[in-house]
Write a protein that holds these residues in place. Structure first.
Motif, PDB file in Angstrom:
ATOM      1  N   LEU A 182      25.293  32.778  27.883  1.00 16.43           N
ATOM      2  CA  LEU A 182      26.541  33.521  28.038  1.00 16.43           C
ATOM      3  C   LEU A 182      27.562  33.020  27.022  1.00 16.43           C
ATOM      4  O   LEU A 182      27.615  31.837  26.705  1.00 16.43           O
ATOM      5  CB  LEU A 182      27.102  33.334  29.449  1.00 16.43           C
ATOM      6  N   ARG A 183      28.385  33.942  26.550  1.00 14.09           N
ATOM      7  CA  ARG A 183      29.465  33.546  25.654  1.00 14.09           C
ATOM      8  C   ARG A 183      30.574  32.914  26.465  1.00 14.09           C
ATOM      9  O   ARG A 183      30.736  33.207  27.647  1.00 14.09           O
ATOM     10  CB  ARG A 183      30.014  34.782  24.933  1.00 14.09           C
ATOM     11  N   PRO A 184      31.392  32.048  25.876  1.00 20.08           N
ATOM     12  CA  PRO A 184      32.517  31.476  26.618  1.00 20.08           C
ATOM     13  C   PRO A 184      33.515  32.579  26.968  1.00 20.08           C
ATOM     14  O   PRO A 184      33.653  33.555  26.230  1.00 20.08           O
ATOM     15  CB  PRO A 184      33.123  30.456  25.651  1.00 20.08           C
ATOM     16  N   PRO A 185      34.224  32.459  28.090  1.00 23.97           N
ATOM     17  CA  PRO A 185      35.187  33.494  28.480  1.00 23.97           C
ATOM     18  C   PRO A 185      36.340  33.572  27.480  1.00 23.97           C
ATOM     19  O   PRO A 185      36.719  32.580  26.870  1.00 23.97           O
ATOM     20  CB  PRO A 185      35.669  33.048  29.855  1.00 23.97           C
ATOM     21  N   THR A 186      36.886  34.768  27.342  1.00 29.86           N
ATOM     22  CA  THR A 186      38.012  34.967  26.424  1.00 29.86           C
ATOM     23  C   THR A 186      39.341  34.653  27.082  1.00 29.86           C
ATOM     24  O   THR A 186      40.344  34.559  26.407  1.00 29.86           O
ATOM     25  CB  THR A 186      38.034  36.422  25.910  1.00 29.86           C
ATOM     26  N   GLY A 187      39.357  34.499  28.394  1.00 31.32           N
ATOM     27  CA  GLY A 187      40.572  34.178  29.137  1.00 31.32           C
ATOM     28  C   GLY A 187      40.300  34.288  30.620  1.00 31.32           C
ATOM     29  O   GLY A 187      39.192  34.605  31.038  1.00 31.32           O
ATOM     30  N   PRO A 188      41.309  34.020  31.435  1.00 32.38           N
ATOM     31  CA  PRO A 188      41.106  34.124  32.890  1.00 32.38           C
ATOM     32  C   PRO A 188      40.905  35.577  33.301  1.00 32.38           C
ATOM     33  O   PRO A 188      41.354  36.498  32.607  1.00 32.38           O
ATOM     34  CB  PRO A 188      42.391  33.550  33.474  1.00 32.38           C
ATOM     35  N   PRO A 189      40.229  35.808  34.430  1.00 31.58           N
ATOM     36  CA  PRO A 189      40.027  37.189  34.885  1.00 31.58           C
ATOM     37  C   PRO A 189      41.350  37.855  35.226  1.00 31.58           C
ATOM     38  O   PRO A 189      42.292  37.212  35.678  1.00 31.58           O
ATOM     39  CB  PRO A 189      39.149  37.040  36.123  1.00 31.58           C
ATOM     40  N   ARG A 190      41.416  39.167  34.995  1.00 32.45           N
ATOM     41  CA  ARG A 190      42.639  39.926  35.280  1.00 32.45           C
ATOM     42  C   ARG A 190      42.763  40.263  36.767  1.00 32.45           C
ATOM     43  O   ARG A 190      43.837  40.392  37.293  1.00 32.45           O
ATOM     44  CB  ARG A 190      42.661  41.209  34.466  1.00 32.45           C
ATOM     45  N   LYS A 191      41.624  40.455  37.423  1.00 37.22           N
ATOM     46  CA  LYS A 191      41.592  40.780  38.853  1.00 37.22           C
ATOM     47  C   LYS A 191      40.856  39.669  39.578  1.00 37.22           C
ATOM     48  O   LYS A 191      40.049  38.966  38.978  1.00 37.22           O
ATOM     49  CB  LYS A 191      40.848  42.100  39.077  1.00 37.22           C
ATOM     50  N   PRO A 192      41.093  39.517  40.874  1.00 37.44           N
ATOM     51  CA  PRO A 192      40.324  38.517  41.624  1.00 37.44           C
ATOM     52  C   PRO A 192      38.831  38.818  41.535  1.00 37.44           C
ATOM     53  O   PRO A 192      38.416  39.970  41.598  1.00 37.44           O
ATOM     54  CB  PRO A 192      40.818  38.673  43.059  1.00 37.44           C
TER      55      PRO A 192
END
Length: 132
Positions: free
Chosen positions: A46-56
């Motif tokens: 998996l690629r690293p996340p681009t940022g925190p999730p927008r929704k729970p």
């Protein structure tokens, strides 16, 4: 016919089979008996996340509760305390008998303005089931 000869009459040779190519160390790779050899294809990652999730990411239904009965009986009023400490005043006619301490799962609806079931967030019971 002697064991050293083939049916054509020529002596048999004991050369190893040419089924596997030697590795860098010179040994022929082989899988243990009864097991397939492992693939040398790299596994996907998996690629690293681009940022925190927008929704729970663990969304739950707003009308579903779980907790312990703290005011029980045969109804129509019950008290419920959820794991996060919220107190609910539940109203439901003919929903059954629940003793104090029973863990339940409840589907709620809008509160009946004519019903006063004591302290807590008022709600009407749509469905209630004990958790076993």
């Amino acid at each position: 016919m002697p064991a050293e000869q083939t049916p054509s009459g020529t002596p048999a040779t004991s050369a190893p089979p040419a089924s596997a190519a030697p590795t860098e160390s010179g040994a022929t790779p082989s899988a243990p008996a009864g097991r397939p050899s492992r693939s040398r294809v790299p596994l996907p990652t998996l690629r690293p996340p681009t940022g925190p999730p927008r929704k729970p990411t663990d969304a739950r239904r707003a009308n579903a509760l779980a907790g312990r009965i703290n005011r029980g009986g045969d109804g129509p009023c019950y008290g419920l305390v959820t794991d996060d400490g919220r107190q609910y005043a539940l109203h439901g006619i003919g929903k059954g008998t629940f003793t104090v301490g029973t863990t339940v799962r409840v589907t709620i609806g809008p509160a009946d303005p004519a019903a006063d079931c004591g302290p807590g967030i008022p709600a009407t019971i749509v469905d209630i089931n004990p958790v076993v």
